[in-house]
Scaffold this active site. Structure first.
Site, PDB file in Angstrom:
ATOM      1  N   HIS A 110       3.804 -16.411   8.204  1.00  0.00           N
ATOM      2  CA  HIS A 110       2.771 -15.979   7.262  1.00  0.00           C
ATOM      3  C   HIS A 110       3.109 -16.277   5.800  1.00  0.00           C
ATOM      4  CE1 HIS A 110       0.643 -14.413  10.591  1.00  0.00           C
ATOM      5  NE2 HIS A 110       1.099 -13.171  10.617  1.00  0.00           N
ATOM      6  N   HIS A 184      -5.737 -11.188   7.674  1.00  0.00           N
ATOM      7  CA  HIS A 184      -4.905 -10.409   8.592  1.00  0.00           C
ATOM      8  C   HIS A 184      -5.346  -8.950   8.710  1.00  0.00           C
ATOM      9  CE1 HIS A 184      -1.260  -9.308  10.795  1.00  0.00           C
ATOM     10  NE2 HIS A 184      -0.918 -10.577  10.823  1.00  0.00           N
ATOM     11  N   GLU A 322      -6.889 -13.294  14.163  1.00  0.00           N
ATOM     12  CA  GLU A 322      -6.635 -14.165  13.012  1.00  0.00           C
ATOM     13  C   GLU A 322      -7.085 -15.586  13.310  1.00  0.00           C
ATOM     14  OE1 GLU A 322      -2.289 -13.645  12.311  1.00  0.00           O
ATOM     15  OE2 GLU A 322      -2.597 -11.925  13.604  1.00  0.00           O
TER      16      GLU A 322
END
Ligand code: BGC
Length: 357
Positions: A110, A184, A322
């Site tokens: 991420h 997210h 996601e």
């Protein structure tokens, strides 16, 4: 009669470094309300009606900016430059090797420890004929978290009167780099995180295949058919119906924490990816995206230590859906590419439509 759309902005405190941040509140004519801060581009609250029109906040988050600066599993945040994992944080473009920040075991996750979710974005509210929203901008410096090139990123949150929240992403670069942006948010459509695990929610994913992973959650081999596995969500299934079965992939993910390969007749088409339904409240989320993949994460690392908005975020109290490119794409010539070059514009969008039945 025209239903009213409204947007307002207020202070949301300051970061530990003393940078003031804002909280934007978008509201539509049905009372649906979305709050977004320019710290991390985070959705902090998301209020949607149930089948009786009763509003509840269906996303995990906090009441002030401070907890978001701590060790939080990306609650509500914009993720970049690369959503999901890159093996060993390593990749090469045009024969040149790069080493990214390693923040998840041996891997990059991420965007790294100081990814876009930890940055203060420029933000501006807007009102258009059919929508209100917030336009966010962030310039990621050449070399930030190890990524090459100065990346200019723009993300818009747009709310309309059809109870649709759209997230529109754009980026340009001055050197070849990687881009794979996502959102997210954790969802619990019951609106009562501390009581209700999401195991009773019904999920449908428009995917015939998913990508199995190794112990570090990096894809191994190619996509495989979901048919005959606990990963088959082609028909709506309770999330809890098979999460406990003895399956090597479920053991590796500690539940669901995998990428589904979305069925796309035309790559890049804005198409339905998943439908999430809470039978008790009747709330439904339909997620549309232009992205080729969907990471479904069943909140396996939540353990009740995080609290916010008067709630406790217990084990599997929220799920993430996601929309993104596949994990480790930079090291996989067989996956859709995630390289952006100077002169090109990265553009994608996802749409979250809420209803109740
Ligand atoms: C990842 C999980 C991770 C979670 C939050 C998800 O997108 O797939 O493995 O634990 O984000 O930390």
């Amino acid at each position: 009669m025209m239903k009213t759309l409204h947007i307002s902005e207020a202070p949301f405190g300051a970061t530990q470094a003393g940078v003031p941040v804002k909280l934007f509140t978008m509201e539509n004519g049905n009372g649906m309300k979305v709050k977004v801060t320019n710290y991390g581009g985070i959705i902090t609250e998301l209020h949607v009606p149930d089948r009786d029109g009763k509003l509840a906040d269906v996303t995990h988050g906090f009441d002030s900016v401070t907890p978001y600066e701590g060790d939080v599993p990306y609650f509500g945040a914009l993720i970049g430059r690369y959503g999901n994992r890159i093996a060993n944080g390593r990749f090469s473009i045009d024969g040149k090797e790069y080493q990214l920040d390693v923040n998840n075991g041996a891997n990059h996750l991420h965007g790294g420890a100081q990814g876009f979710h930890k940055q203060v974005w420029k933000a501006k509210a807007f009102t258009r004929a059919d929508e209100v929203g917030v336009a966010l901008q962030y310039t990621s410096a050449d070399g930030e978290m190890g990524y090459p090139g100065k990346l200019q990123v723009e993300v818009e949150y747009q709310l309309n009167n059809a109870n649709e929240l759209k997230v529109v992403y754009r980026a340009t670069t001055d050197k070849a780099t990687l881009v794979n942006l996502t959102q997210h948010a954790y969802f619990n459509l019951s609106g009562v995180a501390e009581k209700d695990s999401i195991l009773g929610h019904q999920l449908q994913i428009c995917a015939d295949r998913y990508t199995p992973v190794d112990a570090g959650l990096i894809p191994v081999g190619g996509p495989v058919a979901v048919a005959g596995t606990p990963f088959d969500f082609r028909k709506s299934q309770a999330i809890g119906s098979r999460i406990g079965v003895d399956d090597e992939q479920l053991r590796r993910g500690l539940g669901y924490d995998h990428n589904w390969v979305l069925n796309k007749p035309v790559p890049g088409l804005l198409a339905l990816a998943a439908t999430l339904r809470d039978p008790a409240s009747g709330r439904v989320l339909e997620l549309y995206t232009r992205e080729p993949g969907l990471q479904f994460y069943s909140g396996n690392f939540l353990d009740g230590t995080l609290k916010g908005k008067g709630r406790t975020y217990a084990y599997r109290s929220g799920i993430c859906l996601e929309p993104q490119h596949f994990p480790d794409s930079p090291n996989r010539a067989d996956f859709p590419p995630t390289v952006l070059r100077p002169g090109e514009t990265y553009a994608t969008e996802s749409l979250y439509r809420f209803s109740a039945a």
